[in-house]
Design an enzyme around this catalytic site. Structure first.
Site, PDB file in Angstrom:
ATOM      1  N   CYS A 125      -6.063 -11.542  -4.080  1.00 52.40           N
ATOM      2  CA  CYS A 125      -5.690 -11.614  -2.669  1.00 52.40           C
ATOM      3  C   CYS A 125      -6.412 -12.775  -1.985  1.00 52.40           C
ATOM      4  O   CYS A 125      -7.651 -12.834  -2.007  1.00 52.40           O
ATOM      5  CB  CYS A 125      -6.031 -10.298  -1.961  1.00 52.40           C
ATOM      6  SG  CYS A 125      -5.728 -10.360  -0.173  1.00 52.40           S
ATOM      7  N   CYS A 156      -9.167 -11.773   0.919  1.00 52.82           N
ATOM      8  CA  CYS A 156     -10.439 -11.123   0.627  1.00 52.82           C
ATOM      9  C   CYS A 156     -11.559 -12.156   0.685  1.00 52.82           C
ATOM     10  O   CYS A 156     -11.312 -13.366   0.648  1.00 52.82           O
ATOM     11  CB  CYS A 156     -10.387 -10.478  -0.758  1.00 52.82           C
ATOM     12  SG  CYS A 156      -9.384  -8.969  -0.838  1.00 52.82           S
ATOM     13  N   HIS A 198     -10.035  -4.696   1.416  1.00 53.43           N
ATOM     14  CA  HIS A 198      -8.619  -4.879   1.092  1.00 53.43           C
ATOM     15  C   HIS A 198      -7.802  -3.614   1.318  1.00 53.43           C
ATOM     16  O   HIS A 198      -6.598  -3.687   1.606  1.00 53.43           O
ATOM     17  CB  HIS A 198      -8.482  -5.328  -0.360  1.00 53.43           C
ATOM     18  CG  HIS A 198      -7.079  -5.655  -0.769  1.00 53.43           C
ATOM     19  ND1 HIS A 198      -6.463  -6.851  -0.456  1.00 53.43           N
ATOM     20  CD2 HIS A 198      -6.158  -4.923  -1.473  1.00 53.43           C
ATOM     21  CE1 HIS A 198      -5.222  -6.853  -0.942  1.00 53.43           C
ATOM     22  NE2 HIS A 198      -5.017  -5.693  -1.561  1.00 53.43           N
ATOM     23  N   ASN A 230       2.949  -7.756  11.256  1.00 56.74           N
ATOM     24  CA  ASN A 230       4.031  -7.183  10.464  1.00 56.74           C
ATOM     25  C   ASN A 230       3.423  -6.176   9.502  1.00 56.74           C
ATOM     26  O   ASN A 230       2.432  -6.476   8.829  1.00 56.74           O
ATOM     27  CB  ASN A 230       4.766  -8.266   9.670  1.00 56.74           C
ATOM     28  CG  ASN A 230       5.559  -9.191  10.567  1.00 56.74           C
ATOM     29  OD1 ASN A 230       6.042  -8.780  11.617  1.00 56.74           O
ATOM     30  ND2 ASN A 230       5.689 -10.448  10.179  1.00 56.74           N
ATOM     31  N   HIS A 234      -3.347  -7.233   2.381  1.00 54.62           N
ATOM     32  CA  HIS A 234      -4.637  -7.169   3.059  1.00 54.62           C
ATOM     33  C   HIS A 234      -4.419  -6.939   4.556  1.00 54.62           C
ATOM     34  O   HIS A 234      -3.495  -7.506   5.144  1.00 54.62           O
ATOM     35  CB  HIS A 234      -5.391  -8.484   2.841  1.00 54.62           C
ATOM     36  CG  HIS A 234      -6.847  -8.402   3.172  1.00 54.62           C
ATOM     37  ND1 HIS A 234      -7.818  -8.199   2.229  1.00 54.62           N
ATOM     38  CD2 HIS A 234      -7.497  -8.487   4.354  1.00 54.62           C
ATOM     39  CE1 HIS A 234      -9.000  -8.174   2.806  1.00 54.62           C
ATOM     40  NE2 HIS A 234      -8.827  -8.339   4.105  1.00 54.62           N
ATOM     41  N   HIS A 284      -4.128  -7.527   8.090  1.00 50.66           N
ATOM     42  CA  HIS A 284      -4.175  -8.744   8.891  1.00 50.66           C
ATOM     43  C   HIS A 284      -2.995  -8.800   9.852  1.00 50.66           C
ATOM     44  O   HIS A 284      -1.997  -8.109   9.675  1.00 50.66           O
ATOM     45  CB  HIS A 284      -4.154  -9.980   7.989  1.00 50.66           C
ATOM     46  CG  HIS A 284      -2.817 -10.249   7.355  1.00 50.66           C
ATOM     47  ND1 HIS A 284      -2.299  -9.480   6.322  1.00 50.66           N
ATOM     48  CD2 HIS A 284      -1.860 -11.185   7.617  1.00 50.66           C
ATOM     49  CE1 HIS A 284      -1.115  -9.951   5.967  1.00 50.66           C
ATOM     50  NE2 HIS A 284      -0.817 -10.982   6.746  1.00 50.66           N
ATOM     51  N   GLN A 296      -1.193 -11.829  12.953  1.00 53.75           N
ATOM     52  CA  GLN A 296      -1.009 -13.259  13.184  1.00 53.75           C
ATOM     53  C   GLN A 296      -0.979 -13.553  14.679  1.00 53.75           C
ATOM     54  O   GLN A 296      -0.779 -12.655  15.498  1.00 53.75           O
ATOM     55  CB  GLN A 296       0.290 -13.743  12.533  1.00 53.75           C
ATOM     56  CG  GLN A 296       0.340 -13.550  11.023  1.00 53.75           C
ATOM     57  CD  GLN A 296       1.600 -14.133  10.412  1.00 53.75           C
ATOM     58  OE1 GLN A 296       1.809 -15.341  10.425  1.00 53.75           O
ATOM     59  NE2 GLN A 296       2.448 -13.267   9.877  1.00 53.75           N
TER      60      GLN A 296
END
Length: 283
Positions: free
Chosen positions: A71, A74, A124, A164, A175, A177, A179
């Site tokens: 990933c 990470c 993660h 999303n 992971h 997250h 935006q």
């Protein structure tokens, strides 16, 4: 909150936001050797709909659902070098390596806009609704800092903070997250909302449309999910999606940066609460 600023191997900026009470040193150097980033996407005007369209063909080559051991969000540990050079972090924000923005616009092809990634945790397996309150506060502080900084750019017309969730909507990295997009134009749906608010204000002696909608929901009470002292989560009367929740402050404000610390804290907790309920529904 003042983030710690670093640089990635290809020149992109990375910002480290630490939880309250956490003290870390200067960001480590990025040990990778990266080629220069892709050329800007293209911004085209659709004359039929009078809307701007972003074309970013280079995103076809972005990292797609790698195993957890590979990933890129990470921390970097040992020989596993990722987008985050540090071996641990709380919240990081960096320019997307495969961005939809910036995009080249106009006859001069000048790049406009910006796309950033916000990593919520070095874990993660975490997710937004499972994070502790102090981490939610750090994420909210990062949203505010980046919204203010991006809005200050004269080429920014709108800032959009989003996440999303799930492969069904196009997630390519598991992971935890989100935006942040800094648009060089006002997206059509947001523009329609602004027009509707302005029309209502002109017809109702300066009244705020969003405030009146919230007051109506509180009076009726049928669609309230959670009513806090500073914020409310509710299902809108004319929901456009099968599952839709609006989280709004009780006080009339214009942007995230206008919220008091306690108001922002309650809003981000109600957001996590709504996501937890949806996760339980689907899982």
């Amino acid at each position: 909150m003042r983030p710690r600023r670093g640089r990635l191997a290809d020149g992109r900026t990375i910002l480290y936001f630490d939880d309250a009470g956490v003290t870390r040193g200067e960001p480590p150097a990025d040990r990778r050797r990266l080629e220069p980033g892709p050329p800007p996407a293209e911004l085209r005007h659709d004359a039929l709909l009078d809307e701007w369209v972003i074309l970013a063909a280079h995103r076809q080559g972005r990292t797609f659902l790698p195993p957890a051991s590979q990933c890129p969000l990470c921390p970097s540990r040992g020989d596993a070098l990722t987008e985050v050079p540090a071996d641990d972090y709380d919240v990081v924000v960096f320019e997307n390596r495969f961005p939809s923005l910036p995009a080249a616009s106009g006859s001069d092809g000048r790049p406009v806009g910006r796309a950033e990634v916000v990593c919520y945790s070095s874990d993660h397996e975490a997710s937004f609704p499972t994070l502790p309150d102090e981490r939610l506060d750090t994420i909210a502080a990062a949203w505010v800092e980046r919204s203010v900084a991006l809005s200050a750019d004269p080429g920014t017309a709108a800032v959009f903070v989003f996440e999303n969730r799930g492969e069904e909507i196009g997630v390519t990295l598991h992971h935890p997250h989100g935006q942040i997009y800094a648009y060089p134009f006002v997206p059509p749906r947001l523009e329609r909302m602004l027009v509707a608010a302005q029309r209502h204000r002109d017809a109702a002696d300066g009244a705020c449309l969003a405030c009146e909608l919230l007051a109506k929901e509180l009076r009726e009470g049928r669609r309230i999910l959670v009513a806090g002292s500073a914020a409310v989560a509710y299902v809108p009367q004319a929901a456009r999606w099968p599952y839709e929740v609006h989280v709004v402050p009780r006080r009339h404000v214009g942007q995230l940066a206008d919220l008091e610390t306690t108001e922002l804290a309650e809003m981000v907790r109600l957001h996590a609460d709504a996501l937890a309920r949806l996760d339980q529904l689907f899982e």
